[in-house]
Design an enzyme around this catalytic site. Structure first.
Site, PDB file in Angstrom:
ATOM      1  N   GLN A 126     -27.642  34.448  41.175  1.00  0.00           N
ATOM      2  CA  GLN A 126     -26.242  34.436  40.754  1.00  0.00           C
ATOM      3  C   GLN A 126     -25.793  35.762  40.156  1.00  0.00           C
ATOM      4  OE1 GLN A 126     -25.773  31.051  38.181  1.00  0.00           O
ATOM      5  NE2 GLN A 126     -25.983  29.573  39.856  1.00  0.00           N
ATOM      6  N   ASP A 129     -24.836  38.237  42.924  1.00  0.00           N
ATOM      7  CA  ASP A 129     -23.971  37.697  43.966  1.00  0.00           C
ATOM      8  C   ASP A 129     -22.644  38.451  44.055  1.00  0.00           C
ATOM      9  OD1 ASP A 129     -22.592  36.177  45.776  1.00  0.00           O
ATOM     10  OD2 ASP A 129     -22.841  34.275  44.721  1.00  0.00           O
TER      11      ASP A 129
END
Length: 405
Positions: A126, A129
């Site tokens: 994450q 990302d």
């Protein structure tokens, strides 16, 4: 290995792949950072700020690419840039990999190429990302773009001259960009309705105060979604017909429509047909965030503002994050800095963790071989230490909503 930050040459691009803050961290880790002259100027960062952070400034591309290097970019390189790269360099960028045609040129120079858009949607990915960080910006800025072209107020006003009704905003796609668009439109006082093919997005939409609109699914369609974790997928013709009718009905009463729907590796699905546009109110606005992939509306044009015969304004900005260059660059740079933790060791050497699942997913050329698409090396006999060539992006977990912009 030297770390190189070039100035982006794609027309209209204002972002840069490293900020003074991330350059400072890289230099503190013992890496040598070379930044091209004025690489960050469009993002409000002068050469002086990079020098203060510990970087050196390259006057031109000849100096920039004088040695084997780790190259950090926003966009995929063109053939002229690839010609400048020294063999056995490494490249980290958003490669637009499904439409990128120069992987053979990179492989011919034995360049390790990492496509950041292929980072798998797992918990530890994450912070790397780039799709989510840039989509957040696109969703926010899309609403502000709509207010620029919408000839009325967004919130409800009660004045001595009379009351003004709030604008009705229809958002198609409740991915990262869609959710940010919902939050922004709600802050501006609009009535927000949201359509998404994935029933699993209802809870997030409603938690932001918007109304969720969905096509009623039959048993077969509902079962199909259960097996795909709730992700966007290619739907049946029958579903598409029902979807089109529902969207047309909602569009007729909408003042602003923001479309965000994308299917990786395929043209953007058509959601707003010319017939639907023709039935919309004069003065309505459509912001097509999928225009770079063909658009969710056939009338949209890349980087153009189109006015329909019935005075509907259709905005097709192909790269919305460039409108928020400083924050977009900062977020992209932090994503890249985290990713580099898998490529660089504590001694400042390029030492990619080839068995790491994120590296496996993103490494598309290595040691002269291609590991993506139709030109990928045979899976049975990979030409590198990477476990298997990557032919498709690794699917995301059900908790992440990523199949839209």
């Amino acid at each position: 290995m030297q770390i190189v930050i070039p100035k982006e040459i794609q027309p209209g691009e204002t972002r840069v792949a490293a900020s003074p803050d991330t350059v400072k961290k890289l230099c503190q880790q013992g890496h040598q950072v070379l930044v091209e002259h004025n690489a960050g100027l469009a993002a409000t960062w002068s050469d002086a700020l990079y020098i203060e952070a510990g970087a050196q400034i390259a006057a031109d591309t000849t100096q920039l690419y004088s040695h084997e290097a780790l190259i950090l970019k926003i966009n995929q390189p063109n053939t002229q840039e690839i010609d400048l790269y020294k063999p056995k360099s490494a490249l980290v960028a958003q490669m637009n990999i499904h439409r990128f045609e120069s992987l053979p040129a990179l492989a011919a120079k034995a360049i390790d190429t990492y496509a950041l858009e292929l980072i798998p949607r797992i918990t530890r990915g994450q912070s790397m990302d780039i799709l989510s960080s840039q989509a957040n910006i696109a969703g926010y800025r899309a609403v502000l773009l709509a207010t620029q072209y919408f000839p009325r107020f967004m919130p409800m006003f009660m004045t001595a001259a009379g009351s003004v009704k709030p604008a009705r905003v229809l958002i198609l796609g409740a991915g990262v960009a869609g959710l940010q668009a919902i939050a922004t439109a709600k802050r501006l006082g609009a009535i927000v309705e949201v359509f998404d093919v994935r029933p699993a997005t209802r809870e997030q939409v409603e938690s932001l105060g918007a109304k969720f609109i969905e096509v009623e699914l039959n048993d077969e369609e509902r079962a199909a979604f259960e097996h795909t974790g709730g992700y966007a997928k290619e739907m049946s013709d029958d579903y598409k017909a029902r979807q089109s009718a529902l969207i047309a009905q909602q569009a007729a009463s909408a003042d602003i429509i923001i479309t965000t729907a994308l299917i990786p590796g395929k043209p953007a699905p058509v959601l707003i047909t010319p017939e639907t546009v023709a039935a919309m109110k004069a003065g309505s606005v459509i912001i097509d965030l999928a225009v770079a992939a063909g658009g969710n509306c056939p009338l949209s044009r890349s980087d153009e503002v189109v006015k329909s015969a019935n005075s509907v304004t259709i905005v097709g900005h192909a790269n919305v994050p460039v409108l928020v260059a400083t924050d977009a660059s900062s977020m992209f740079a932090r994503n890249v800095l985290t990713f580099l933790g898998l490529l660089l060791n504590k001694e400042g050497q390029y030492a990619p963790q080839l068995e790491d699942e994120i590296i496996k997913a993103t490494l598309v050329t290595h040691a002269g071989s291609i590991y993506f698409g139709s030109a990928a090396a045979p899976k049975a006999a990979p030409a590198s230490p990477v476990a298997q060539p990557v032919a498709e992006p690794v699917p995301a977990p059900a908790a992440a909503i990523t199949e839209t912009v």
